[in-house]
Design a protein around this motif. Structure first.
Motif, short mmCIF file in Angstrom:
data_model
loop_
_atom_site.label_atom_id
_atom_site.label_comp_id
_atom_site.label_asym_id
_atom_site.label_seq_id
_atom_site.Cartn_x
_atom_site.Cartn_y
_atom_site.Cartn_z
N ASP A 189 0.82 -1.22 0.00
CA ASP A 189 0.00 0.00 0.00
C ASP A 189 0.85 1.26 0.00
O ASP A 189 0.42 2.31 -0.51
CB ASP A 189 -0.93 0.01 1.22
N THR A 190 2.03 1.20 0.57
CA THR A 190 2.91 2.37 0.57
C THR A 190 3.67 2.52 -0.74
O THR A 190 4.30 3.55 -0.97
CB THR A 190 3.95 2.28 1.71
N GLY A 191 3.66 1.47 -1.57
CA GLY A 191 4.42 1.50 -2.81
C GLY A 191 5.83 0.96 -2.67
O GLY A 191 6.60 0.98 -3.63
N ALA A 192 6.18 0.46 -1.48
CA ALA A 192 7.53 -0.05 -1.27
C ALA A 192 7.76 -1.34 -2.04
O ALA A 192 6.84 -2.15 -2.21
CB ALA A 192 7.77 -0.27 0.22
N ASP A 193 8.99 -1.55 -2.48
CA ASP A 193 9.36 -2.81 -3.13
C ASP A 193 10.76 -3.27 -2.74
O ASP A 193 11.31 -4.21 -3.31
CB ASP A 193 9.23 -2.73 -4.65
N ILE A 194 11.35 -2.60 -1.75
CA ILE A 194 12.62 -3.02 -1.17
C ILE A 194 12.44 -3.06 0.34
O ILE A 194 12.15 -2.03 0.96
CB ILE A 194 13.77 -2.05 -1.54
#
Length: 599
Positions: A189-194
């Motif tokens: 939901d935050t857009g994080a991918d790392i």
């Protein structure tokens, strides 16, 4: 300050530099944009050939104000600047910090770097930092016996955050790695991918920076198998996982140090004095300092496939890289300085074990001598991003405490903030800046919400974090508006059972910004050209051959800002304003952040 668009400009982005990682011996094309009304008659690119200045004349590109020329790449890190002559015979220099009318030092020269850049995933992604003890408990967390060193706490207990209180590093909330797996949808939901976690090795503290071994994951976090489950869950989503390694020190309960103190074969791995005293991190006896002049320590710790650095990057853990704790102090003690050797070896070891690895060094002041080479890819950019942004957006009244300084974060006007951002970007170099982390909060700092107080200003800060050059790094909870007056207080547990307390508008802003950054190459790889700056406004362009995006940040209400630019489609506004760009940034009656894709 309304004439910024007319100033000569160059940076290391694709619009201005033909190859960001050229081969030694090649020649790259560099371009300078000047105003069509600027009476420039001649221009040269000045570089240094084995530290000797050389000049290469540039040519005008048509009548649009562009100049281009060839830059020989003779050294692995090649410095350059531009000499500009005008009709009246006046001369100026254009460097990475801007145009000056005097002969300055090479400090702010541009740089082109022949070493390979960081992998695309590390530069284009969004990092989410997790402090495992405070993030989430899985269903099995309560089954584990509380260790003797710990002070148990319930999830809703108040964090003990005064460093003088002995409970501060011992307060134990019991978050674990499976708890992270349970909440990966929230990270999405935050857009994080790392996913970056602080250390997972055993240590007699809640922060685990005092490791007792590097061979296993702390059983309190679920052990080795839990780390494997986290790695699989992260990679199944196409994401990446970063570990946290203390290359500067171990804990005093570490097996190496225990043998060393008894006179064992590991004694040379530390710095012992004749009277049994030993060197430690900043005088903390529980954190004995590692001696990287020892070949045997290097072999075990950082060099080769079976070293600590190497083996965690391979199956079954498949870590994608490391954040190096206290990277600035690693290998440095008095007259000893092997820091760059350590950084180079860690990066090379990582690359040998796994394709496209990333190594970022912790450094909370000037990291310029440690990056833009073949060592750390980038840094946690406190100096070049955090401090300028904090000082622009700090509330008039705030309880937030700065770390490492005896006085409060100052409140500064826009022109000084722009100058600070420019000088640090120049100091680090364009590529190293874009590979470094833009940080609003971390486990070592006050929370951004406590610093700025106002939710609208927090969303302005998030906008800057995602649209200035660099990689956004969120500290878990920032997206919800969590508070904290300092680093310890900022490590409050995530309020999973109190969703009524979440700042849903800020969470949505983070998700939207991440989606825009992923969708628009100009926000990831575009240049940075200032359009307008005043005390309360920062307006800039992110330019790429494929698109140009206009960004406007305001810390306070303000009038419309007229700009001689093409019209633009609104991509995001934190205030709900739906107006496109039609020659002016709209007036604002509150702190605001917006961006437009120009025609």
């Amino acid at each position: 300050m309304t004439d910024l668009l007319g100033r000569p400009h160059h940076d290391g982005s694709p619009l201005y530099l033909s190859d960001e990682a050229p081969h030694l011996g090649s020649t790259v094309t560099v371009r300078v944009r000047t105003s069509a009304d600027d009476p420039v008659t001649r221009a040269w690119v000045r570089t240094t050939y084995d530290a000797e200045p050389t000049y290469h004349q540039m040519a005008r590109e048509g009548d649009a104000g562009w100049w281009s020329g060839g830059l020989p790449v003779h050294n692995p890190v090649t410095h350059y600047r531009f000499l500009i002559e005008r009709e009246d015979g006046s001369q100026t220099w254009l460097g990475a910090a801007g145009e000056v009318g005097y002969d300055g030092s090479d400090t702010f020269d541009f740089k082109v770097v022949a070493y390979a850049p960081a992998p695309d995933w590390a530069r284009d992604g969004v990092v989410y930092q997790i402090f495992p003890d405070r993030f989430a408990r899985s269903a099995h967390a309560g089954d584990r016996e509380t260790p003797a060193w710990a002070v148990p706490a319930d999830w809703d207990d108040t964090v003990v955050y005064e460093g003088s209180d002995p409970r501060t590093p011992l307060q134990f909330f019991g978050g674990d790695l499976d708890g992270i797996v349970d909440h990966l949808d929230h990270l999405a939901d935050t857009g994080a991918d790392i996913v970056y976690t602080t250390p997972v090795f055993p240590g007699e503290s809640n922060h685990r920076y005092n490791a007792s071994t590097f061979d296993h994951v702390d059983p309190l976090l679920g052990g080795d198998k839990a780390y494997q489950r986290l790695s699989s869950a992260v990679h199944d989503r196409g994401w990446r996982l970063l570990g946290d390694l203390t290359s500067n020190h171990t804990g005093d309960t570490h097996e190496w140090f225990q043998r060393a103190r008894e006179g064992g074969e590991t004694r040379s791995w530390y710095y012992f004095h004749d009277d049994l005293r030993y060197e430690s991190w900043m005088g903390h006896h529980t954190l004995p300092k590692l001696n990287h002049t020892s070949d045997e320590l290097r072999r075990v710790m950082i060099e080769g496939p079976d070293s600590v650095v190497g083996r965690w990057l391979r199956p079954p853990y498949d870590v994608d890289g490391w954040r190096i704790d206290v990277a600035n102090m690693t290998g440095r003690l008095g007259h000893i300085d092997v820091n760059h050797d350590v950084a180079r070896i860690i990066r090379a070891t990582a690359a040998e074990q796994r394709e496209e690895t990333f190594v970022v060094g912790e450094h909370n002041h000037d990291a310029s001598s440690d990056i833009d080479g073949d060592g750390w890819h980038g840094t946690m950019n406190y100096s070049g991003f955090s401090w300028p942004v904090w000082s622009w957006l700090r509330a008039e009244e705030t309880d937030a405490r700065p770390f490492g300084r005896p006085v409060a974060v100052p409140r500064r006007p826009g022109p000084l903030v722009r100058q600070s951002l420019d000088e640090w970007r120049a100091r680090y170099g364009w590529r190293a800046t874009t590979q470094s982390w833009n940080i609003l909060s971390s486990h070592d700092s006050a929370r951004i919400r406590t610093l700025v107080v106002d939710a609208g200003v927090h969303r302005v800060a998030a906008g800057l974090q995602f649209t200035l050059p660099g990689v956004p790094m969120l500290f878990a909870g920032d997206e919800l508006g969590l508070e904290g007056v300092n680093g310890e207080d900022g490590r409050r547990p995530m309020p999973w059972d109190h969703r009524e307390a979440w700042d849903s508008a800020t969470l949505a802003t983070y998700g939207s910004l991440a989606a825009l950054r992923r969708r628009h190459v100009a926000l990831r790889r575009g240049g940075l050209r200032w359009a307008y700056v005043d005390d309360d406004s920062l307006v800039y362009l992110r330019e790429h051959p494929d698109e140009t995006i206009l960004v406007a940040a305001r810390r306070a209400p303000g009038p419309a800002i007229d700009l001689d630019l093409p019209t633009g489609e609104l991509l995001l506004s934190t205030t709900g304003d739906e107006r496109g760009f039609a020659g002016a940034v709209p007036a604002a009656d509150a702190p605001a952040f917006a961006l437009w894709r120009l025609a």
